[in-house]
Design a protein around this motif. Structure first.
Motif, PDB file in Angstrom:
ATOM      1  N   PHE A 147      21.690   6.609  13.921  1.00 25.31           N
ATOM      2  CA  PHE A 147      21.388   7.376  15.125  1.00 25.31           C
ATOM      3  C   PHE A 147      22.516   7.258  16.140  1.00 25.31           C
ATOM      4  CE2 PHE A 147      17.389   5.455  13.483  1.00 25.31           C
ATOM      5  CZ  PHE A 147      16.891   6.613  12.893  1.00 25.31           C
ATOM      6  N   PRO A 148      22.953   8.382  16.707  1.00 26.25           N
ATOM      7  CA  PRO A 148      24.012   8.336  17.730  1.00 26.25           C
ATOM      8  C   PRO A 148      23.596   7.471  18.922  1.00 26.25           C
ATOM      9  CG  PRO A 148      23.559  10.605  17.037  1.00 26.25           C
ATOM     10  CD  PRO A 148      22.489   9.746  16.432  1.00 26.25           C
ATOM     11  N   MET A 149      24.531   6.661  19.384  1.00 17.44           N
ATOM     12  CA  MET A 149      24.279   5.779  20.517  1.00 17.44           C
ATOM     13  C   MET A 149      25.423   5.926  21.506  1.00 17.44           C
ATOM     14  SD  MET A 149      23.471   1.646  20.480  1.00 17.44           S
ATOM     15  CE  MET A 149      23.488   1.715  18.715  1.00 17.44           C
ATOM     16  N   VAL A 150      25.087   6.173  22.756  1.00 13.63           N
ATOM     17  CA  VAL A 150      26.103   6.337  23.797  1.00 13.63           C
ATOM     18  C   VAL A 150      25.938   5.230  24.823  1.00 13.63           C
ATOM     19  CG1 VAL A 150      27.008   7.845  25.605  1.00 13.63           C
ATOM     20  CG2 VAL A 150      26.139   8.842  23.477  1.00 13.63           C
ATOM     21  N   VAL A 151      27.025   4.518  25.096  1.00 14.71           N
ATOM     22  CA  VAL A 151      27.024   3.494  26.142  1.00 14.71           C
ATOM     23  C   VAL A 151      27.801   4.053  27.319  1.00 14.71           C
ATOM     24  CG1 VAL A 151      27.599   1.113  26.738  1.00 14.71           C
ATOM     25  CG2 VAL A 151      26.997   1.695  24.370  1.00 14.71           C
ATOM     26  N   LYS A 152      27.096   4.305  28.416  1.00 18.83           N
ATOM     27  CA  LYS A 152      27.719   4.925  29.584  1.00 18.83           C
ATOM     28  C   LYS A 152      26.987   4.496  30.848  1.00 18.83           C
ATOM     29  CE  LYS A 152      29.624   9.462  30.762  1.00 18.83           C
ATOM     30  NZ  LYS A 152      29.624  10.904  30.435  1.00 18.83           N
ATOM     31  N   HIS A 153      27.740   4.267  31.907  1.00 17.72           N
ATOM     32  CA  HIS A 153      27.168   3.877  33.213  1.00 17.72           C
ATOM     33  C   HIS A 153      26.278   2.638  33.095  1.00 17.72           C
ATOM     34  CE1 HIS A 153      28.803   7.607  34.658  1.00 17.72           C
ATOM     35  NE2 HIS A 153      27.997   8.334  33.897  1.00 17.72           N
ATOM     36  N   GLY A 154      26.664   1.711  32.245  1.00 17.25           N
ATOM     37  CA  GLY A 154      25.924   0.458  32.137  1.00 17.25           C
ATOM     38  C   GLY A 154      24.574   0.564  31.453  1.00 17.25           C
ATOM     39  N   GLU A 155      24.377   1.602  30.638  1.00 15.87           N
ATOM     40  CA  GLU A 155      23.120   1.732  29.907  1.00 15.87           C
ATOM     41  C   GLU A 155      23.364   2.406  28.558  1.00 15.87           C
ATOM     42  OE1 GLU A 155      20.526   3.996  32.402  1.00 15.87           O
ATOM     43  OE2 GLU A 155      21.645   5.841  32.136  1.00 15.87           O
ATOM     44  N   ILE A 156      22.418   2.211  27.654  1.00 16.32           N
ATOM     45  CA  ILE A 156      22.525   2.763  26.309  1.00 16.32           C
ATOM     46  C   ILE A 156      21.533   3.907  26.145  1.00 16.32           C
ATOM     47  CG2 ILE A 156      22.227   2.295  23.839  1.00 16.32           C
ATOM     48  CD1 ILE A 156      23.040  -0.591  24.420  1.00 16.32           C
ATOM     49  N   THR A 157      22.012   5.013  25.593  1.00 18.15           N
ATOM     50  CA  THR A 157      21.139   6.127  25.225  1.00 18.15           C
ATOM     51  C   THR A 157      21.166   6.266  23.712  1.00 18.15           C
ATOM     52  OG1 THR A 157      21.618   7.284  27.298  1.00 18.15           O
ATOM     53  CG2 THR A 157      20.663   8.587  25.508  1.00 18.15           C
ATOM     54  N   LEU A 158      19.991   6.213  23.120  1.00 16.46           N
ATOM     55  CA  LEU A 158      19.827   6.339  21.677  1.00 16.46           C
ATOM     56  C   LEU A 158      19.221   7.701  21.384  1.00 16.46           C
ATOM     57  CD1 LEU A 158      20.046   4.564  19.044  1.00 16.46           C
ATOM     58  CD2 LEU A 158      17.640   4.004  19.421  1.00 16.46           C
ATOM     59  N   GLU A 159      19.858   8.461  20.487  1.00 20.67           N
ATOM     60  CA  GLU A 159      19.357   9.800  20.179  1.00 20.67           C
ATOM     61  C   GLU A 159      18.658   9.796  18.818  1.00 20.67           C
ATOM     62  OE1 GLU A 159      21.363  14.097  19.585  1.00 20.67           O
ATOM     63  OE2 GLU A 159      21.816  13.081  21.487  1.00 20.67           O
ATOM     64  N   ILE A 160      17.395  10.229  18.815  1.00 20.18           N
ATOM     65  CA  ILE A 160      16.558  10.188  17.620  1.00 20.18           C
ATOM     66  C   ILE A 160      16.152  11.605  17.221  1.00 20.18           C
ATOM     67  CG2 ILE A 160      14.438   9.231  16.622  1.00 20.18           C
ATOM     68  CD1 ILE A 160      16.421   7.108  17.543  1.00 20.18           C
ATOM     69  N   PRO A 161      16.231  11.961  15.937  1.00 20.93           N
ATOM     70  CA  PRO A 161      15.734  13.272  15.506  1.00 20.93           C
ATOM     71  C   PRO A 161      14.220  13.372  15.723  1.00 20.93           C
ATOM     72  CG  PRO A 161      17.050  12.215  13.780  1.00 20.93           C
ATOM     73  CD  PRO A 161      16.821  11.195  14.840  1.00 20.93           C
ATOM     74  N   ALA A 162      13.756  14.574  15.981  1.00 19.43           N
ATOM     75  CA  ALA A 162      12.336  14.794  16.290  1.00 19.43           C
ATOM     76  C   ALA A 162      11.416  14.265  15.195  1.00 19.43           C
ATOM     77  CB  ALA A 162      12.081  16.274  16.530  1.00 19.43           C
ATOM     78  N   ASP A 163      11.823  14.422  13.932  1.00 21.40           N
ATOM     79  CA  ASP A 163      10.936  14.012  12.840  1.00 21.40           C
ATOM     80  C   ASP A 163      10.867  12.493  12.660  1.00 21.40           C
ATOM     81  OD1 ASP A 163      13.511  13.712  11.906  1.00 21.40           O
ATOM     82  OD2 ASP A 163      13.155  14.686   9.970  1.00 21.40           O
ATOM     83  N   GLN A 164      11.733  11.745  13.357  1.00 21.81           N
ATOM     84  CA  GLN A 164      11.678  10.277  13.294  1.00 21.81           C
ATOM     85  C   GLN A 164      11.358   9.643  14.644  1.00 21.81           C
ATOM     86  OE1 GLN A 164      14.662   8.309  10.763  1.00 21.81           O
ATOM     87  NE2 GLN A 164      15.553  10.343  10.424  1.00 21.81           N
ATOM     88  N   THR A 169      24.826  -7.342  23.748  1.00 20.88           N
ATOM     89  CA  THR A 169      23.848  -7.965  22.850  1.00 20.88           C
ATOM     90  C   THR A 169      22.820  -6.947  22.381  1.00 20.88           C
ATOM     91  OG1 THR A 169      24.098 -10.065  24.037  1.00 20.88           O
ATOM     92  CG2 THR A 169      22.168  -9.841  22.620  1.00 20.88           C
ATOM     93  N   LEU A 170      22.349  -6.103  23.309  1.00 22.13           N
ATOM     94  CA  LEU A 170      21.390  -5.060  22.942  1.00 22.13           C
ATOM     95  C   LEU A 170      22.024  -4.073  21.966  1.00 22.13           C
ATOM     96  CD1 LEU A 170      18.773  -3.482  23.133  1.00 22.13           C
ATOM     97  CD2 LEU A 170      19.582  -2.497  25.291  1.00 22.13           C
ATOM     98  N   GLU A 171      23.251  -3.654  22.246  1.00 24.44           N
ATOM     99  CA  GLU A 171      23.930  -2.712  21.365  1.00 24.44           C
ATOM    100  C   GLU A 171      24.074  -3.298  19.961  1.00 24.44           C
ATOM    101  OE1 GLU A 171      28.046  -0.028  21.248  1.00 24.44           O
ATOM    102  OE2 GLU A 171      27.840  -1.669  22.680  1.00 24.44           O
ATOM    103  N   LYS A 172      24.471  -4.558  19.871  1.00 21.00           N
ATOM    104  CA  LYS A 172      24.636  -5.240  18.580  1.00 21.00           C
ATOM    105  C   LYS A 172      23.293  -5.335  17.852  1.00 21.00           C
ATOM    106  CE  LYS A 172      26.391  -9.649  16.733  1.00 21.00           C
ATOM    107  NZ  LYS A 172      25.147 -10.303  16.314  1.00 21.00           N
ATOM    108  N   THR A 173      22.240  -5.670  18.585  1.00 20.16           N
ATOM    109  CA  THR A 173      20.911  -5.804  17.978  1.00 20.16           C
ATOM    110  C   THR A 173      20.400  -4.463  17.471  1.00 20.16           C
ATOM    111  OG1 THR A 173      20.449  -7.610  19.535  1.00 20.16           O
ATOM    112  CG2 THR A 173      18.573  -6.699  18.348  1.00 20.16           C
ATOM    113  N   LEU A 174      20.618  -3.400  18.246  1.00 19.21           N
ATOM    114  CA  LEU A 174      20.195  -2.064  17.810  1.00 19.21           C
ATOM    115  C   LEU A 174      20.904  -1.659  16.520  1.00 19.21           C
ATOM    116  CD1 LEU A 174      20.133  -0.209  21.251  1.00 19.21           C
ATOM    117  CD2 LEU A 174      18.157  -0.546  19.755  1.00 19.21           C
ATOM    118  N   LEU A 175      22.200  -1.947  16.428  1.00 21.17           N
ATOM    119  CA  LEU A 175      22.960  -1.619  15.225  1.00 21.17           C
ATOM    120  C   LEU A 175      22.459  -2.437  14.029  1.00 21.17           C
ATOM    121  CD1 LEU A 175      26.568  -1.319  16.696  1.00 21.17           C
ATOM    122  CD2 LEU A 175      25.240   0.513  15.641  1.00 21.17           C
TER     123      LEU A 175
END
Length: 202
Positions: A19-36, A6-12
Motif C-alpha cells: 500500500f502506498p505510504m506518504v510521510v509528509k508534514h510530520g504524519e503518515i498517510t496510508l492509501e488502501i484500495p476500497a476492496d481491502q 518507528t511507526l513507518e517501520k512497523t507498518l512496513l
C-alpha cells in the motif's frame, strides 16, 4: 529513531509495501484500495504492534478541481471521491491517516467501518450527506445535517453556493415549504477602504 520512523517501520513490517505510504508534514498517510478497506483497518486495530484502537474522525473529500489553476499543485488521483479516517493508538501514542478512494465517481461507494470502529457511524452519515459517498453496510445511513428532503450534496465542488431550493414558512398552508432559490447568484469580493491617515495618532 523517532516515533514517526518507528511507526513507518512497523507498518512496513506488518503490512508490507503493498500500500502506498506518504510521510509528509510530520504524519503518515496510508492509501488502501476500497476492496481491502475493512480488512486492513481491522488489522490496524487488532495488530498489537499497531493498536489503533480509536478512530478520531472520518471525512469525505472531493478532488474534482484539485490541481486546476489556483487550486494547488497538480497531483493525479485515481478517483474523484475519497474517505479519510484519522486513527489514534492510545497504547503506542501515535496517529495515522488512512485514505480510500471510491472507484466509481458517478456512484461513490465504500464499505462501512462501523463494525471496526462504531464511533464512525455519525461521521459516515456526514460524509454521505455532504459528499454523497455511500457506505455499504452502514446500519442507518441517512442524512444528518441537512433536511431529509434535501436535494444534492453541499460539499461537492459542483454544488452551487446558493443551492437549488430555499425553505420558508408558508402562512396559508401553516407549514414549511420549499421553493426555487430567489437569491441572484453573485460573486462577493471584499473591499478594504482606508481613509487617509487612518489610525495615525490614535
Amino acid at each position: 529513531m523517532t516515533r514517526l520512523q518507528t511507526l513507518e517501520k512497523t507498518l512496513l513490517e506488518r503490512l508490507g509495501d503493498t500500500f502506498p505510504m506518504v510521510v509528509k508534514h510530520g504524519e503518515i498517510t496510508l492509501e488502501i484500495p476500497a476492496d481491502q478497506w475493512v480488512k486492513v483497518c481491522t488489522n490496524l486495530r487488532d495488530e498489537p504492534l499497531l493498536g489503533f484502537d480509536i478512530a478520531v474522525d472520518l471525512a469525505g473529500i472531493d478532488y474534482s478541481t484539485y490541481g486546476l489553476p489556483g487550486k494547488g499543485p497538480a497531483t493525479p488521483f485515481p478517483a474523484r471521491f475519497a474517505a479519510v479516517v484519522h486513527l489514534l493508538s492510545t497504547k503506542h501514542n501515535w496517529r495515522l491517516r488512512v485514505r480510500a478512494f471510491a472507484p466509481d465517481d458517478a456512484m461513490p461507494i465504500l464499505p462501512t467501518l462501523v463494525n471496526v470502529w462504531p464511533s464512525l457511524g455519525w461521521f459516515e452519515r456526514e460524509a454521505f450527506d455532504m459528499f454523497g459517498i455511500i457506505f455499504e453496510g452502514h446500519p442507518d445511513l441517512r442524512r444528518i445535517l441537512t433536511d431529509y428532503g434535501f436535494i444534492g450534496h453541499p460539499f461537492r465542488k459542483d454544488f452551487p453556493l446558493s443551492g437549488y431550493v430555499e425553505m420558508r414558512y408558508d402562512e396559508q398552508s401553516q407549514r414549511v415549504v420549499y421553493q426555487p432559490v430567489t437569491i441572484e447568484p453573485r460573486e462577493i469580493t471584499p473591499r478594504v477602504i482606508r481613509e487617509e491617515g487612518y489610525g495615525a495618532g490614535r
